[in-house]
Design a protein around this motif. Structure first.
Motif, PDB file in Angstrom:
ATOM      1  N   PRO A 270       0.825  -1.204   0.000  1.00 46.65           N
ATOM      2  CA  PRO A 270       0.000   0.000   0.000  1.00 46.65           C
ATOM      3  C   PRO A 270       0.862   1.257   0.000  1.00 46.65           C
ATOM      4  CG  PRO A 270      -0.115  -1.165   2.111  1.00 46.65           C
ATOM      5  CD  PRO A 270       0.643  -2.026   1.180  1.00 46.65           C
ATOM      6  N   GLN A 271       0.382   2.270  -0.701  1.00 48.36           N
ATOM      7  CA  GLN A 271       1.171   3.494  -0.829  1.00 48.36           C
ATOM      8  C   GLN A 271       0.901   4.471   0.306  1.00 48.36           C
ATOM      9  OE1 GLN A 271       3.706   3.782  -3.107  1.00 48.36           O
ATOM     10  NE2 GLN A 271       3.106   1.634  -3.314  1.00 48.36           N
ATOM     11  N   ASP A 272      -0.335   4.443   0.857  1.00 40.57           N
ATOM     12  CA  ASP A 272      -0.585   5.465   1.885  1.00 40.57           C
ATOM     13  C   ASP A 272      -0.134   4.959   3.259  1.00 40.57           C
ATOM     14  OD1 ASP A 272      -3.245   5.398   3.796  1.00 40.57           O
ATOM     15  OD2 ASP A 272      -3.419   4.094   2.055  1.00 40.57           O
ATOM     16  N   HIS A 273       0.304   5.916   4.085  1.00 38.76           N
ATOM     17  CA  HIS A 273       0.971   5.574   5.336  1.00 38.76           C
ATOM     18  C   HIS A 273       0.073   4.777   6.280  1.00 38.76           C
ATOM     19  CE1 HIS A 273       4.383   7.731   4.108  1.00 38.76           C
ATOM     20  NE2 HIS A 273       3.916   8.951   4.302  1.00 38.76           N
ATOM     21  N   LEU A 274      -1.222   5.181   6.379  1.00 42.09           N
ATOM     22  CA  LEU A 274      -2.093   4.513   7.338  1.00 42.09           C
ATOM     23  C   LEU A 274      -2.296   3.043   6.948  1.00 42.09           C
ATOM     24  CD1 LEU A 274      -3.566   5.176   9.918  1.00 42.09           C
ATOM     25  CD2 LEU A 274      -5.597   5.753   8.563  1.00 42.09           C
ATOM     26  N   ALA A 275      -2.476   2.796   5.655  1.00 47.01           N
ATOM     27  CA  ALA A 275      -2.682   1.407   5.201  1.00 47.01           C
ATOM     28  C   ALA A 275      -1.425   0.579   5.464  1.00 47.01           C
ATOM     29  CB  ALA A 275      -3.032   1.394   3.717  1.00 47.01           C
ATOM     30  N   THR A 276      -0.252   1.170   5.227  1.00 46.17           N
ATOM     31  CA  THR A 276       0.998   0.444   5.485  1.00 46.17           C
ATOM     32  C   THR A 276       1.127   0.160   6.974  1.00 46.17           C
ATOM     33  OG1 THR A 276       2.004   1.648   3.668  1.00 46.17           O
ATOM     34  CG2 THR A 276       3.503   0.515   5.148  1.00 46.17           C
ATOM     35  N   ALA A 277       0.784   1.145   7.798  1.00 50.48           N
ATOM     36  CA  ALA A 277       0.912   0.980   9.248  1.00 50.48           C
ATOM     37  C   ALA A 277       0.023  -0.164   9.744  1.00 50.48           C
ATOM     38  CB  ALA A 277       0.546   2.286   9.951  1.00 50.48           C
ATOM     39  N   LYS A 278      -1.193  -0.242   9.228  1.00 53.25           N
ATOM     40  CA  LYS A 278      -2.101  -1.334   9.649  1.00 53.25           C
ATOM     41  C   LYS A 278      -1.503  -2.680   9.257  1.00 53.25           C
ATOM     42  CE  LYS A 278      -6.243   1.474   9.290  1.00 53.25           C
ATOM     43  NZ  LYS A 278      -7.264   1.950   8.341  1.00 53.25           N
ATOM     44  N   MET A 279      -0.961  -2.736   8.061  1.00 49.08           N
ATOM     45  CA  MET A 279      -0.363  -3.987   7.582  1.00 49.08           C
ATOM     46  C   MET A 279       0.804  -4.397   8.506  1.00 49.08           C
ATOM     47  SD  MET A 279       2.469  -5.008   5.630  1.00 49.08           S
ATOM     48  CE  MET A 279       3.047  -3.695   4.587  1.00 49.08           C
ATOM     49  N   ILE A 280       1.612  -3.433   8.895  1.00 52.44           N
ATOM     50  CA  ILE A 280       2.770  -3.761   9.750  1.00 52.44           C
ATOM     51  C   ILE A 280       2.295  -4.266  11.114  1.00 52.44           C
ATOM     52  CG2 ILE A 280       4.764  -2.792  10.961  1.00 52.44           C
ATOM     53  CD1 ILE A 280       5.071  -0.824   8.581  1.00 52.44           C
ATOM     54  N   VAL A 281       1.384  -3.530  11.745  1.00 48.33           N
ATOM     55  CA  VAL A 281       0.896  -3.947  13.076  1.00 48.33           C
ATOM     56  C   VAL A 281       0.276  -5.338  13.007  1.00 48.33           C
ATOM     57  CG1 VAL A 281      -0.924  -3.500  14.773  1.00 48.33           C
ATOM     58  CG2 VAL A 281       0.632  -1.688  14.122  1.00 48.33           C
ATOM     59  N   ALA A 282      -0.561  -5.559  11.987  1.00 52.98           N
ATOM     60  CA  ALA A 282      -1.254  -6.853  11.877  1.00 52.98           C
ATOM     61  C   ALA A 282      -0.249  -7.983  11.709  1.00 52.98           C
ATOM     62  CB  ALA A 282      -2.219  -6.827  10.696  1.00 52.98           C
ATOM     63  N   ARG A 283       0.764  -7.771  10.885  1.00 54.72           N
ATOM     64  CA  ARG A 283       1.631  -8.903  10.507  1.00 54.72           C
ATOM     65  C   ARG A 283       2.786  -9.157  11.472  1.00 54.72           C
ATOM     66  NH1 ARG A 283       1.469  -8.029   3.977  1.00 54.72           N
ATOM     67  NH2 ARG A 283      -0.752  -8.534   3.838  1.00 54.72           N
ATOM     68  N   LEU A 284       3.178  -8.154  12.220  1.00 50.76           N
ATOM     69  CA  LEU A 284       4.298  -8.397  13.139  1.00 50.76           C
ATOM     70  C   LEU A 284       3.968  -9.527  14.123  1.00 50.76           C
ATOM     71  CD1 LEU A 284       6.494  -6.463  12.296  1.00 50.76           C
ATOM     72  CD2 LEU A 284       6.391  -5.425  14.536  1.00 50.76           C
ATOM     73  N   ALA A 285       2.719  -9.515  14.607  1.00 48.07           N
ATOM     74  CA  ALA A 285       2.304 -10.564  15.554  1.00 48.07           C
ATOM     75  C   ALA A 285       2.324 -11.931  14.874  1.00 48.07           C
ATOM     76  CB  ALA A 285       0.902 -10.255  16.090  1.00 48.07           C
ATOM     77  N   THR A 286       1.919 -11.975  13.607  1.00 54.13           N
ATOM     78  CA  THR A 286       1.920 -13.261  12.884  1.00 54.13           C
ATOM     79  C   THR A 286       3.346 -13.751  12.679  1.00 54.13           C
ATOM     80  OG1 THR A 286       0.027 -12.348  11.696  1.00 54.13           O
ATOM     81  CG2 THR A 286       0.862 -14.472  10.941  1.00 54.13           C
ATOM     82  N   ILE A 287       4.271 -12.823  12.404  1.00 55.51           N
ATOM     83  CA  ILE A 287       5.677 -13.219  12.229  1.00 55.51           C
ATOM     84  C   ILE A 287       6.188 -13.863  13.517  1.00 55.51           C
ATOM     85  CG2 ILE A 287       8.041 -12.354  11.971  1.00 55.51           C
ATOM     86  CD1 ILE A 287       6.924 -10.169  10.117  1.00 55.51           C
ATOM     87  N   VAL A 288       5.951 -13.199  14.640  1.00 52.54           N
ATOM     88  CA  VAL A 288       6.513 -13.694  15.915  1.00 52.54           C
ATOM     89  C   VAL A 288       5.941 -15.074  16.245  1.00 52.54           C
ATOM     90  CG1 VAL A 288       6.726 -13.259  18.398  1.00 52.54           C
ATOM     91  CG2 VAL A 288       6.905 -11.354  16.779  1.00 52.54           C
ATOM     92  N   ALA A 289       4.612 -15.198  16.128  1.00 55.27           N
ATOM     93  CA  ALA A 289       3.982 -16.485  16.481  1.00 55.27           C
ATOM     94  C   ALA A 289       4.389 -17.578  15.497  1.00 55.27           C
ATOM     95  CB  ALA A 289       2.461 -16.329  16.507  1.00 55.27           C
TER      96      ALA A 289
END
Ligand code: COA
Length: 378
Positions: A113-132
């Motif tokens: 995603p190009q806009d900052h808010l969409a990228t931020a949501k993607m990062i928050v959502a996926r960081l937890a999936t990476i760790v688990a």
């Protein structure tokens, strides 16, 4: 502040940003998150409410919260490239924090995603999936697919074990993630701000921040703090074990802070959350042991390091709470990152909106006017 002709080692005491995100008063032992005293926010909010608060400056209404929860839930699955990397990292016995640092960098292959808010949501959502996911891969188990019906905290616990967590555990983790979500201009937040201040991107900022968080002087302390509690084993051994460590010149992990000269308010909130969770769903003897280790450590530090005001910091009760949640010590710091990411991103938004390129100066202390010696004569 120790300055020497404008030079402040470690930038101690220097104000390098203005923020509406959090206020840290190290002398009063006070932490305000976007207007809320820490305890009020941390113990009441879901993590998604806190994310919305930091990114929008106010609490969400019911529709806004439901929308954010749904968006984050839909973004949780990892791209194939990220999962492939995690599988290879598990085979190479990469540490969880290094795996998180590498995997976070793969979250944007240039087509995200190009806009900052969409990228931020993607990062928050996926960081937890990476760790688990990585935690399971290291144990030679397949990752558990995220459950979109669960909130962020509950789903993280679910992805670790494949079992729905108890309400007491979910509340414990929500409180933890809220407690560590933001903390002024700490080292990793500063790193994130420095990166976006060059007009670089959010994924780069988060990857750099994870690198900064990894060090034991920042986010790497809770594992060793818990190891010390286990090494002590019973309250009557606390004095002797801690005394020996201090006499050997070791630092007691989970104590001391650059800013707090009184007890870290996060220790208060996490200690209370740990007590509640252990009472409902855990081992109260371990909680009592930790309380007694804390009391002994603070007393001995006052004797060994007089005038330093070394008190309990956030990491001590982080260790206890995360252990009580069933987490292994090697994912304590990655779990810290899951919470702090929302704060890093909020700081990135502020920096992008109001900030300037961050470019301090250094003072040259080397020699001047050196004579050039040709290679053949050296
Ligand atoms: N145990 C023993 N001594 C400690 C100590 C600890 N946990 N924390 C600080 N000290 C001592 C240092 O040895 C130093 O003593 P000296 O002047 O006699 O050499 C003095 O206190 C000041 O330490 P300094 O490293 O300059 O302070 P700082 O502001 O840079 O340190 C920390 C802050 C957090 C890095 C430091 O307290 C520490 O290393 N704590 C343990 C690690 C930890 O819990 N980290 C998580 C932080 S949230």
């Amino acid at each position: 502040m120790s300055t020497n002709n404008g030079y402040a080692p470690g930038l101690e005491g220097i104000v390098a940003a203005e923020t509406e995100l959090s206020h840290v008063d190290g002398l009063k032992g006070e932490l305000i998150i976007a207007g809320f005293p820490l305890a009020r926010l941390a113990t009441n909010a879901t993590f998604e409410e806190t994310v919305f608060l930091l990114w929008h400056g106010r609490l969400p209404n019911q529709q806004e919260l439901a929308a954010l929860k749904n968006e984050l839930a839909a973004l949780r699955p990892l791209p194939p490239a990220t999962l492939t990397l995690l599988r290879e990292a598990a085979d190479a016995h990469t540490t969880p924090m290094d795996a998180l640092r590498m995997a976070s960098a793969t979250l944007d292959l240039g087509s995200g995603p190009q806009d900052h808010l969409a990228t931020a949501k993607m990062i928050v959502a996926r960081l937890a999936t990476i760790v688990a996911s990585y935690h399971r891969l290291r144990q030679r188990q397949e990752p558990v697919a995220p459950n979109p019906a669960l909130g962020h905290a509950a789903n993280f616990l679910y992805m670790l074990t494949g079992e729905a967590p108890s309400d007491a555990r979910v509340r414990g983790l929500e409180t933890y993630l809220n407690t560590v979500v933001d903390h002024g201009l700490n080292a990793s937040t500063f790193a994130a701000r420095v990166i976006v201040a060059t007009q670089s991107d959010l994924v780069s900022a988060i990857t750099g921040a994870i690198g900064a968080l990894k060090g034991p002087l920042h986010g790497g302390a809770p594992g060793p703090a818990l190891d010390t509690v286990f090494e002590i084993g019973t309250a009557d051994r606390a004095e002797a074990v801690l005394q020996a460590k201090l006499e050997a010149g070791e630092r007691l992990m989970g104590f001391g802070h650059r800013v707090y000269k009184v007890r870290d308010p996060r220790a208060e909130v996490l200690g209370a959350a740990a007590e509640k969770m252990f009472q409902a769903d855990g081992d109260m003897a371990l909680y009592e042991l930790a309380k007694s280790v804390e009391e002994t450590a603070v007393r001995l530090l006052a004797i060994h390091k007089p005038g330093r005001n070394l008190q309990t910091n956030v990491e001590f009760y982080t260790a206890l709470l995360l252990h009580g949640l069933g987490l292994d010590t090697d994912i304590f710091t990655p779990t810290f990152a899951i919470g702090r990411t929302a704060g890093w991103l909020a700081h990135c938004f502020e920096q992008i909106k109001y900030g300037r390129l961050i470019r301090p100066q250094s003072r040259y202390t080397g020699v001047m006017n050196r004579e050039w010696v040709p290679l053949a004569e050296r």
